[in-house]
Design a protein around this motif. Structure first.
Motif, PDB file in Angstrom:
ATOM      1  N   THR A  63       1.793  30.308  17.790  1.00  0.00           N
ATOM      2  CA  THR A  63       3.226  30.226  17.529  1.00  0.00           C
ATOM      3  C   THR A  63       3.469  30.225  16.023  1.00  0.00           C
ATOM      4  OG1 THR A  63       3.473  28.864  19.510  1.00  0.00           O
ATOM      5  CG2 THR A  63       5.330  28.940  18.015  1.00  0.00           C
ATOM      6  N   GLU A  64       4.454  30.995  15.590  1.00  0.00           N
ATOM      7  CA  GLU A  64       4.795  31.083  14.172  1.00  0.00           C
ATOM      8  C   GLU A  64       6.140  30.420  13.921  1.00  0.00           C
ATOM      9  OE1 GLU A  64       5.322  34.392  10.584  1.00  0.00           O
ATOM     10  OE2 GLU A  64       5.134  35.035  12.675  1.00  0.00           O
ATOM     11  N   HIS A  65       6.177  29.522  12.932  1.00  0.00           N
ATOM     12  CA  HIS A  65       7.400  28.812  12.560  1.00  0.00           C
ATOM     13  C   HIS A  65       7.756  29.221  11.132  1.00  0.00           C
ATOM     14  CE1 HIS A  65       6.875  26.095  16.069  1.00  0.00           C
ATOM     15  NE2 HIS A  65       5.593  26.315  15.822  1.00  0.00           N
ATOM     16  N   ARG A  66       8.748  30.065  11.018  1.00  0.00           N
ATOM     17  CA  ARG A  66       9.140  30.589   9.695  1.00  0.00           C
ATOM     18  C   ARG A  66       9.852  29.497   8.909  1.00  0.00           C
ATOM     19  NH1 ARG A  66      12.246  36.338   8.631  1.00  0.00           N
ATOM     20  NH2 ARG A  66      12.809  35.969   6.441  1.00  0.00           N
ATOM     21  N   LEU A  67       9.406  29.277   7.664  1.00  0.00           N
ATOM     22  CA  LEU A  67       9.924  28.197   6.833  1.00  0.00           C
ATOM     23  C   LEU A  67      11.139  28.649   6.028  1.00  0.00           C
ATOM     24  CD1 LEU A  67       6.580  26.680   5.488  1.00  0.00           C
ATOM     25  CD2 LEU A  67       7.776  26.196   7.636  1.00  0.00           C
ATOM     26  N   ASP A  68      12.120  27.783   5.928  1.00  0.00           N
ATOM     27  CA  ASP A  68      13.335  28.056   5.168  1.00  0.00           C
ATOM     28  C   ASP A  68      13.145  27.519   3.752  1.00  0.00           C
ATOM     29  OD1 ASP A  68      15.867  28.614   4.300  1.00  0.00           O
ATOM     30  OD2 ASP A  68      16.855  27.029   5.449  1.00  0.00           O
ATOM     31  N   LEU A  69      12.613  28.370   2.875  1.00  0.00           N
ATOM     32  CA  LEU A  69      12.315  27.980   1.497  1.00  0.00           C
ATOM     33  C   LEU A  69      13.076  28.863   0.521  1.00  0.00           C
ATOM     34  CD1 LEU A  69       8.429  27.622   1.774  1.00  0.00           C
ATOM     35  CD2 LEU A  69      10.139  25.824   2.080  1.00  0.00           C
ATOM     36  N   THR A  70      13.403  28.295  -0.621  1.00  0.00           N
ATOM     37  CA  THR A  70      14.022  29.090  -1.681  1.00  0.00           C
ATOM     38  C   THR A  70      12.956  29.937  -2.377  1.00  0.00           C
ATOM     39  OG1 THR A  70      13.686  27.409  -3.378  1.00  0.00           O
ATOM     40  CG2 THR A  70      15.689  27.228  -2.041  1.00  0.00           C
ATOM     41  N   SER A  71      13.392  30.895  -3.197  1.00  0.00           N
ATOM     42  CA  SER A  71      12.443  31.750  -3.918  1.00  0.00           C
ATOM     43  C   SER A  71      11.542  30.914  -4.825  1.00  0.00           C
ATOM     44  CB  SER A  71      13.204  32.788  -4.749  1.00  0.00           C
ATOM     45  OG  SER A  71      13.923  33.672  -3.906  1.00  0.00           O
ATOM     46  N   ALA A  72      12.121  29.917  -5.490  1.00  0.00           N
ATOM     47  CA  ALA A  72      11.325  29.071  -6.383  1.00  0.00           C
ATOM     48  C   ALA A  72      10.299  28.264  -5.583  1.00  0.00           C
ATOM     49  CB  ALA A  72      12.236  28.141  -7.181  1.00  0.00           C
ATOM     50  N   GLU A  73      10.691  27.773  -4.408  1.00  0.00           N
ATOM     51  CA  GLU A  73       9.768  26.999  -3.584  1.00  0.00           C
ATOM     52  C   GLU A  73       8.648  27.877  -3.046  1.00  0.00           C
ATOM     53  OE1 GLU A  73      13.006  23.690  -1.970  1.00  0.00           O
ATOM     54  OE2 GLU A  73      12.580  25.499  -0.810  1.00  0.00           O
ATOM     55  N   LYS A  74       8.963  29.106  -2.679  1.00  0.00           N
ATOM     56  CA  LYS A  74       7.922  30.034  -2.213  1.00  0.00           C
ATOM     57  C   LYS A  74       6.924  30.318  -3.324  1.00  0.00           C
ATOM     58  CE  LYS A  74      11.047  32.419   1.004  1.00  0.00           C
ATOM     59  NZ  LYS A  74      11.765  33.694   1.263  1.00  0.00           N
ATOM     60  N   GLN A  75       7.457  30.509  -4.538  1.00  0.00           N
ATOM     61  CA  GLN A  75       6.578  30.784  -5.661  1.00  0.00           C
ATOM     62  C   GLN A  75       5.642  29.616  -5.929  1.00  0.00           C
ATOM     63  OE1 GLN A  75       5.943  33.436  -7.295  1.00  0.00           O
ATOM     64  NE2 GLN A  75       4.623  32.528  -8.876  1.00  0.00           N
ATOM     65  N   ASP A 121      10.801  38.213  -1.866  1.00  0.00           N
ATOM     66  CA  ASP A 121      10.329  39.066  -0.774  1.00  0.00           C
ATOM     67  C   ASP A 121       9.212  38.413   0.031  1.00  0.00           C
ATOM     68  OD1 ASP A 121      12.072  41.082  -1.607  1.00  0.00           O
ATOM     69  OD2 ASP A 121      10.624  41.816  -3.081  1.00  0.00           O
ATOM     70  N   THR A 122       8.815  37.225  -0.345  1.00  0.00           N
ATOM     71  CA  THR A 122       7.724  36.528   0.349  1.00  0.00           C
ATOM     72  C   THR A 122       8.263  35.754   1.541  1.00  0.00           C
ATOM     73  OG1 THR A 122       6.468  36.310  -1.710  1.00  0.00           O
ATOM     74  CG2 THR A 122       5.890  34.821   0.095  1.00  0.00           C
ATOM     75  N   ILE A 123       7.533  35.816   2.656  1.00  0.00           N
ATOM     76  CA  ILE A 123       7.880  35.046   3.853  1.00  0.00           C
ATOM     77  C   ILE A 123       6.710  34.118   4.151  1.00  0.00           C
ATOM     78  CG2 ILE A 123       8.434  35.151   6.308  1.00  0.00           C
ATOM     79  CD1 ILE A 123       9.541  37.955   5.841  1.00  0.00           C
ATOM     80  N   VAL A 124       6.998  32.836   4.279  1.00  0.00           N
ATOM     81  CA  VAL A 124       5.960  31.844   4.557  1.00  0.00           C
ATOM     82  C   VAL A 124       6.251  31.186   5.899  1.00  0.00           C
ATOM     83  CG1 VAL A 124       4.744  29.792   3.747  1.00  0.00           C
ATOM     84  CG2 VAL A 124       5.692  31.419   2.091  1.00  0.00           C
TER      85      VAL A 124
END
Length: 393
Positions: free
Chosen positions: A108-120, A29-32
């Protein structure tokens, strides 16, 4: 910011970030996002600013590496020595973005395409950076700053190297990029060109150019991992503003370093013509001119010898401005020291001539305003030699 405010902001950062449940089951559920803020009006804002926005259940924060306490005891002295201690901090996102909205700076916001494990892993990395024992770091304006730190945190999370496209001409250097960002602040760039040697004149890789957030923003759209995965999923503008809208207006031409340098050269030539006619040296003018060069030389010498800042040593401008320039300031008024001043000016003229001829081989870029000042120095040196050289009876 004041020391008290800085401490309270860091305390709020620590509590805000750690008040959120950062367990792995919530990582999905995290957005970076990487956030890029456009240039501001202060000199330390001219390259822009970068931060990471982390949206977790019940919380939304901006984590960045740009906190410093200008009013801390000895800050200016420690900064001159290269002991530039900055802090990693976090702030509630609405507070962070509102500061830039008030200043009219584009965000400007650039939303990162990360997996759940990478976000964690990224959240864990940021948590570690915010710990009291890790929050302070030794800032380097081109190698380790608010733009390079988020990139390293992302790489640590994904376990891969980021490949960035080249946003500028292939031959660009740190100094070239600084000059482009400081276009409206010529005196600031004059000081940089005086203080920093050839260490910032080497050709840069695309990754090295990311030291400037305004260039990093151009690179993010094409950023990929070494395995070929795109880093950015989507881009959106949070605060609308024209590019560089907050930057001050250009300095009037008559107040630029080049205009002042040409005025000094014109005055040196005029005074020299007067000296030749009267066959006497204008000591007042030389005292003022070499006093100015001597004070600048003391600063350049201090930075070259004692500072650990990037590229302060070597600096070939020391051949022109150095503490020895203060010799004629004192001894030109002492009649018995005439031979000493003559020897100094002979050596000075020879060094200036050699420096001018050898400069293309030294790989150090000079500010255009330096050359009229060097010419003024050479004119006064030649004038003193001509009027005080020993004559045969």
């Amino acid at each position: 910011m004041t020391k008290k405010y800085l401490f309270l902001l860091w305390l709020l950062s620590f509590c805000t970030f750690y008040a959120t449940d950062t367990k792995a089951e919530n990582a999905g559920d995290t957005i970076v996002s990487m956030v890029i803020c456009d240039a501001g009006s202060d000199v330390y804002e001219l390259e822009g600013h970068a931060a990471l926005r982390v949206r977790m259940p019940g919380n939304d924060v901006a984590v960045h590496w740009g906190l410093f306490d200008f009013n801390a005891p000895g800050f200016v002295w420690r900064f001159a020595l290269g002991q530039t201690d900055y802090m990693c901090g976090a702030a509630p996102w609405p507070w962070f973005v509102e500061a830039y909205r008030r200043n009219g700076r584009r965000v400007t916001e650039h939303r990162l395409d990360l997996t759940s494990a990478e976000k964690q892993r990224l959240v864990e990395t940021l948590s570690d950076n915010l710990l009291p024992e890790n929050a302070v770091y030794r800032y380097n304006y081109v190698r380790d700053n608010c733009s390079t730190r988020p990139l390293r945190a992302i790489e640590a999370a994904i376990g891969d190297t980021l490949l960035l496209p080249d946003p500028a001409p292939a031959q660009a250097t740190f100094r070239d990029i600084m000059r482009a960002c400081h276009e409206n602040y010529p005196w600031y760039q004059f000081g940089i060109d005086l203080a920093l040697g050839p260490g910032i004149d080497g050709h840069l890789s695309a990754r090295e150019k990311a030291f400037a957030p305004v260039l990093l923003e151009q690179q993010l759209a094409g950023a990929r991992t070494a395995s070929g995965r795109r880093l950015v999923d989507s881009t959106s503008v949070i605060v609308e503003a024209a590019p560089r809208a907050a930057v001050l207006a250009p300095t009037p031409w008559w107040a630029t370093p080049m205009a002042v340098a040409l005025l000094v050269l014109a005055a040196a030539v005029a005074v020299t013509i007067r000296d030749i006619r009267r066959r006497s040296v204008c000591r007042i003018f030389d005292t003022a001119l070499y006093g100015l060069f001597g004070m600048a030389g003391c600063l350049v010498f201090f930075l070259a010898v004692f500072s650990t800042h990037e590229a302060t040593s070597p600096n070939f401008l020391l051949a022109w401005v150095n503490p020895l320039c203060l010799l004629p300031v004192v001894f030109i008024w002492i009649k018995k020291a005439q031979r000493l001043v003559l020897c100094y000016q002979i050596a000075n003229f020879a060094v200036l001539l050699a420096l001018s001829l050898a400069w293309p081989l030294l790989h150090q870029s000079a500010n255009a305003a330096f050359w009229p000042l060097i010419a003024a120095d050479a004119v006064r040196a030649a004038n003193y030699i001509m009027l005080n050289r020993p004559r045969r009876k």
